[in-house]
Design a protein around this motif. Sequence first.
Motif, mmCIF file in Angstrom:
data_model
loop_
_atom_site.group_PDB
_atom_site.id
_atom_site.type_symbol
_atom_site.label_atom_id
_atom_site.label_comp_id
_atom_site.label_asym_id
_atom_site.label_seq_id
_atom_site.Cartn_x
_atom_site.Cartn_y
_atom_site.Cartn_z
ATOM 1 N N ASN A 1 -11.464 1.754 -3.146
ATOM 2 C CA ASN A 1 -12.058 1.075 -2.357
ATOM 3 C C ASN A 1 -12.774 -0.183 -3.009
ATOM 4 O O ASN A 1 -12.481 -1.170 -2.611
ATOM 5 C CB ASN A 1 -13.359 1.772 -1.520
ATOM 6 C CG ASN A 1 -13.801 1.039 -0.447
ATOM 7 O OD1 ASN A 1 -13.242 0.143 0.196
ATOM 8 N ND2 ASN A 1 -14.858 1.625 0.232
ATOM 9 N N SER B 220 -11.799 7.786 -4.767
ATOM 10 C CA SER B 220 -11.651 6.940 -3.373
ATOM 11 C C SER B 220 -12.722 5.733 -3.722
ATOM 12 O O SER B 220 -12.560 4.687 -3.062
ATOM 13 C CB SER B 220 -11.925 7.675 -2.157
ATOM 14 O OG SER B 220 -13.381 8.308 -2.180
ATOM 15 N N GLU C 205 -13.665 2.632 3.464
ATOM 16 C CA GLU C 205 -13.455 4.072 3.130
ATOM 17 C C GLU C 205 -12.403 4.571 4.341
ATOM 18 O O GLU C 205 -11.968 5.413 4.264
ATOM 19 C CB GLU C 205 -14.653 4.501 2.980
ATOM 20 C CG GLU C 205 -15.681 4.615 4.093
ATOM 21 C CD GLU C 205 -16.981 5.611 3.980
ATOM 22 O OE1 GLU C 205 -17.186 6.110 2.663
ATOM 23 O OE2 GLU C 205 -17.736 5.595 4.869
#
Length: 340
Positions: free
Chosen positions: A123, A119, A130
């Motif tokens: 991002n 993640s 997020e």
Amino acid sequence: MSVKKVAVFVAGSWGTALCQVLADNQHEVVVWTRSEQQAVEINERHTNEKYLPNAVLNPAIRATTSVEDAMKGAYACLIVAPSAALRAVAAQMKQYWHSDMFIVHAVKGFETETLARMSEVLNDELQCGEERIAVLSGPSHAEEVISQCPTTVVIASASLETAAKAQDLFMNDSYFRVYTNSDVVGVELAGALKNIIALGAGLSDGLKFGDNGKAALITRGLAEIVRLGTAMGANPLTFAGLAGVGDLVVTCTSQHSRNWRAGSMIGQGMPIDEVLKQMGMVVEGIRTTKAAHILAEKHDVQMPITEQLYRVLFEQLDPKTAVEKLMGRVRKNEIEDISF
Ligand SMILES: NC(=O)C1=CN([C@@H]2O[C@H](COP(=O)(O)OP(=O)(O)OC[C@H]3O[C@@H](n4cnc5c(N)ncnc54)[C@H](O)[C@@H]3O)[C@@H](O)[C@H]2O)C=CC1
Ligand SMILES: O=C(CO)COP(=O)(O)O
């Protein structure tokens, strides 16, 4: 449930199985493929023989080689590329990304160059925040999902609203149950790190070391996953859930697991290059062992199984010697040694 368009990247085994879940849930599914040939196969024959042999795909799934075509008007994106390709795939998506979308990833690994979680890579590339990202993880072999075997997963996001929206997309009453969680760090680490232990379990089976040893690997493997996870900010309870124990058990015991199979072949004496050639699909645990080895040092955490596997994979240590080293470690108290 209202119909939503979902853009899926890419059509490997897990991406294709998740396309099927979304299409079975009546959503509009457009999957991006690198090769024209694969797009034609999905659109005309409704199969993906290389990655999910014998599966018949929902004819509503449409494949395209155009990122714009896949993403235009999409409500959400699903990204299921191997960890090594995640940044490159996300970079292609960037110009079609808009701030109303959210992204779900189902990738289990780290970026080895930066040690970033998946993640964090998304991002970084998409600059989406997020709260627009969710991770789907848990015990879920593609081969069983495509056969509609009952499967239960977890979707975590820093935003519970995003997690709930993703849960709405994927969950159905017949074969795919989804729980939400807010512990992105824990869910991502659990999904990535269990592949190391699955390689070890395969290795143990390849050496015919029996079920006692495999159960010990799973249990002590969980202890070291929790140790690193909590040091990196995860909620320890996540490791007792689907993304933790659930996925650890299925990957260490199922013959569908590529990590288990690769470990088993290495245990039987096959060179790693040959194993990877024969697999023809991603074996995330190898790269993850390298990343976890560095992370353990960085966070000053003991990960003895990871450490020995690292030596087997990258320093040509004989697997039998690795097991002797694990068995001969200094005496310990079990409870003091687990940091739940
Ligand atoms: N197969 C499974 O049952 C499950 C897999 N996962 C995770 O999903 C992720 C993807 O795994 P699979 O689908 O199993 O892999 P796979 O090996 O079945 O398919 C990989 C796909 O990625 C594509 N690809 C490879 N390099 C690429 C690049 N540079 N750019 C664009 N596309 C590229 C390939 O063409 C192929 O379509 C992994 O992180 C894995 O751990 C998670 C849960 C279940
Ligand atoms: O993560 C998985 C099942 O939950 C798939 O594991 P493998 O990559 O080892 O096949």
